[in-house]
Design a protein around this motif. Structure first.
Motif, PDB file in Angstrom:
ATOM      1  N   GLU A  20       0.848  -1.189   0.000  1.00  0.00           N
ATOM      2  CA  GLU A  20       0.000   0.000   0.000  1.00  0.00           C
ATOM      3  C   GLU A  20       0.882   1.238   0.000  1.00  0.00           C
ATOM      4  OE1 GLU A  20      -3.747  -0.527   2.715  1.00  0.00           O
ATOM      5  OE2 GLU A  20      -2.121  -1.792   3.461  1.00  0.00           O
ATOM      6  N   GLN A  21       0.273   2.379  -0.224  1.00  0.00           N
ATOM      7  CA  GLN A  21       1.032   3.616  -0.417  1.00  0.00           C
ATOM      8  C   GLN A  21       1.905   3.983   0.777  1.00  0.00           C
ATOM      9  OE1 GLN A  21      -1.415   7.097  -0.978  1.00  0.00           O
ATOM     10  NE2 GLN A  21       0.320   8.493  -0.972  1.00  0.00           N
ATOM     11  N   HIS A  22       1.380   3.907   1.971  1.00  0.00           N
ATOM     12  CA  HIS A  22       2.068   4.488   3.126  1.00  0.00           C
ATOM     13  C   HIS A  22       2.828   3.474   3.974  1.00  0.00           C
ATOM     14  CE1 HIS A  22       0.371   8.391   2.324  1.00  0.00           C
ATOM     15  NE2 HIS A  22      -0.851   7.894   2.320  1.00  0.00           N
ATOM     16  N   ARG A  35       5.831   6.061  -4.732  1.00  0.00           N
ATOM     17  CA  ARG A  35       4.487   5.519  -4.845  1.00  0.00           C
ATOM     18  C   ARG A  35       3.498   6.654  -5.082  1.00  0.00           C
ATOM     19  NH1 ARG A  35       6.824   1.881  -1.236  1.00  0.00           N
ATOM     20  NH2 ARG A  35       6.295   3.017   0.658  1.00  0.00           N
ATOM     21  N   PRO A  36       2.624   6.472  -6.056  1.00  0.00           N
ATOM     22  CA  PRO A  36       1.626   7.527  -6.349  1.00  0.00           C
ATOM     23  C   PRO A  36       0.574   7.586  -5.263  1.00  0.00           C
ATOM     24  CG  PRO A  36       1.257   5.619  -7.735  1.00  0.00           C
ATOM     25  CD  PRO A  36       2.533   5.346  -6.998  1.00  0.00           C
ATOM     26  N   GLU A  37      -0.206   8.673  -5.256  1.00  0.00           N
ATOM     27  CA  GLU A  37      -1.352   8.765  -4.358  1.00  0.00           C
ATOM     28  C   GLU A  37      -2.358   7.671  -4.718  1.00  0.00           C
ATOM     29  OE1 GLU A  37      -1.862  10.846  -1.763  1.00  0.00           O
ATOM     30  OE2 GLU A  37       0.182  11.625  -2.054  1.00  0.00           O
ATOM     31  N   ALA A  38      -3.043   7.183  -3.712  1.00  0.00           N
ATOM     32  CA  ALA A  38      -4.046   6.136  -3.945  1.00  0.00           C
ATOM     33  C   ALA A  38      -5.134   6.652  -4.897  1.00  0.00           C
ATOM     34  CB  ALA A  38      -4.671   5.700  -2.630  1.00  0.00           C
ATOM     35  N   THR A  39      -5.557   5.785  -5.792  1.00  0.00           N
ATOM     36  CA  THR A  39      -6.566   6.167  -6.795  1.00  0.00           C
ATOM     37  C   THR A  39      -7.876   5.421  -6.604  1.00  0.00           C
ATOM     38  OG1 THR A  39      -5.652   4.455  -8.271  1.00  0.00           O
ATOM     39  CG2 THR A  39      -4.836   6.724  -8.545  1.00  0.00           C
ATOM     40  N   HIS A  40      -7.887   4.383  -5.802  1.00  0.00           N
ATOM     41  CA  HIS A  40      -9.074   3.569  -5.610  1.00  0.00           C
ATOM     42  C   HIS A  40      -9.357   3.440  -4.112  1.00  0.00           C
ATOM     43  CE1 HIS A  40      -7.909   2.499  -9.668  1.00  0.00           C
ATOM     44  NE2 HIS A  40      -9.014   1.799  -9.840  1.00  0.00           N
ATOM     45  N   SER A  41     -10.635   3.380  -3.767  1.00  0.00           N
ATOM     46  CA  SER A  41     -11.010   3.111  -2.383  1.00  0.00           C
ATOM     47  C   SER A  41     -11.061   1.601  -2.189  1.00  0.00           C
ATOM     48  CB  SER A  41     -12.374   3.727  -2.077  1.00  0.00           C
ATOM     49  OG  SER A  41     -13.362   3.228  -2.951  1.00  0.00           O
ATOM     50  N   ASP A  42     -10.746   1.192  -0.967  1.00  0.00           N
ATOM     51  CA  ASP A  42     -10.738  -0.252  -0.704  1.00  0.00           C
ATOM     52  C   ASP A  42     -12.156  -0.814  -0.678  1.00  0.00           C
ATOM     53  OD1 ASP A  42      -8.045  -0.075  -0.502  1.00  0.00           O
ATOM     54  OD2 ASP A  42      -7.974  -0.096   1.688  1.00  0.00           O
TER      55      ASP A  42
END
Length: 260
Positions: free
Chosen positions: A53-55, A253-260
């Motif tokens: 994941e991103q973070h 890593r890019p910013e998240a684009t989708h919600s879980d």
């Protein structure tokens, strides 16, 4: 009789189309990154394939206990932290809250699955808080350091967020904690981290310093609560996690684009 036909609004048509195609119109494309190797060959990586994941740094997750061992680790750490508190404030009555455990993640934030799991321990708490919060913090920090954790960072110590002015930050601190002076605050909230693991600490005394606002529930006027959490993987997923994160090592890593 003539039948009157009404055209559906464009937005409604788009919604129908999205539903018929599995809501494909509502989800953005997964981000990609193109990398070039030493020979000049280019490869495009889709972040949908990133099993993290991103973070969360994969190295930190790999250094944490596996999901099968993390509950035992958390229980033992909480026992040690309780003992460190008892050394400076003996005689406290501790209680254990609702059962914790390990839960699955829904996705990696980029349209693909994540191998991460989240561990949250039960909280342990006491309704009696020592007067000397600095001594209590020092005892917890010393014990945490022995387990590889950094010192506790309290919420009131953080820098303003990018969208905040200094005045807005100070106003938020006063709203949450009662004062800008830690010695006058009625509530401290903080956490200590060790890579993918963390310990949360809550200190409350509604009569300390400036005191709590009138609307705060005073049925439990004091509280000291501790909880352990972590981002982990299953032992069976370790090889897949190493192999899956390796192509993305060193990439931003890019910013998240989708919600879980």
């Amino acid at each position: 009789m003539r039948r009157i036909q009404r055209a559906l609004p464009l937005a409604a048509l788009c919604l129908v189309g999205a539903l018929l195609t599995g809501c494909g119109l509502l989800q953005p494309a997964s981000p990609t990154t193109t990398v070039t190797d030493a020979s000049g060959h280019e490869t495009t990586l889709s972040w949908a394939d990133f099993p993290g994941e991103q973070h969360h740094e994969p190295a930190d997750v790999l250094a944490a206990p596996r999901s099968e061992q993390v509950e035992r680790f958390g229980d033992e750490l909480l026992d040690e932290l309780q003992r460190s508190v008892d050394d400076v404030a003996p005689g406290l009555a501790w209680e254990t809250g609702a059962e914790g455990g390990v839960s699955e993640h829904g996705g990696n934030g980029y349209g693909g699955p994540s191998l991460h799991r989240t561990y949250n321990s039960p909280d342990v708490s006491t309704a009696e808080v020592p007067d000397d919060w600095d001594a209590l913090t020092a005892a917890l920090d010393a014990e945490l350091a022995q387990h590889g954790f950094e010192a506790i960072i309290w919420d009131f110590e953080r820098e303003p967020f990018a969208h905040q002015t200094a005045a807005e930050h100070d106003a938020e601190v006063v709203e949450v904690h009662g004062s800008l002076d830690p010695a006058e605050m009625w509530r401290w909230l903080g956490s200590a981290s060790d890579g993918a693991m963390w310990v949360s600490v809550i200190l409350v005394d509604v009569d300390r310093g400036v005191g709590a606002p009138p609307d705060v529930d005073r049925q439990s006027p004091q509280l000291l609560a501790l909880m352990v959490g972590a981002t982990v993987i299953d032992a069976a997923d370790e090889a897949a996690y190493r192999d899956g994160t390796a192509p993305f090592e060193g990439l931003e890593r890019p910013e998240a684009t989708h919600s879980d």
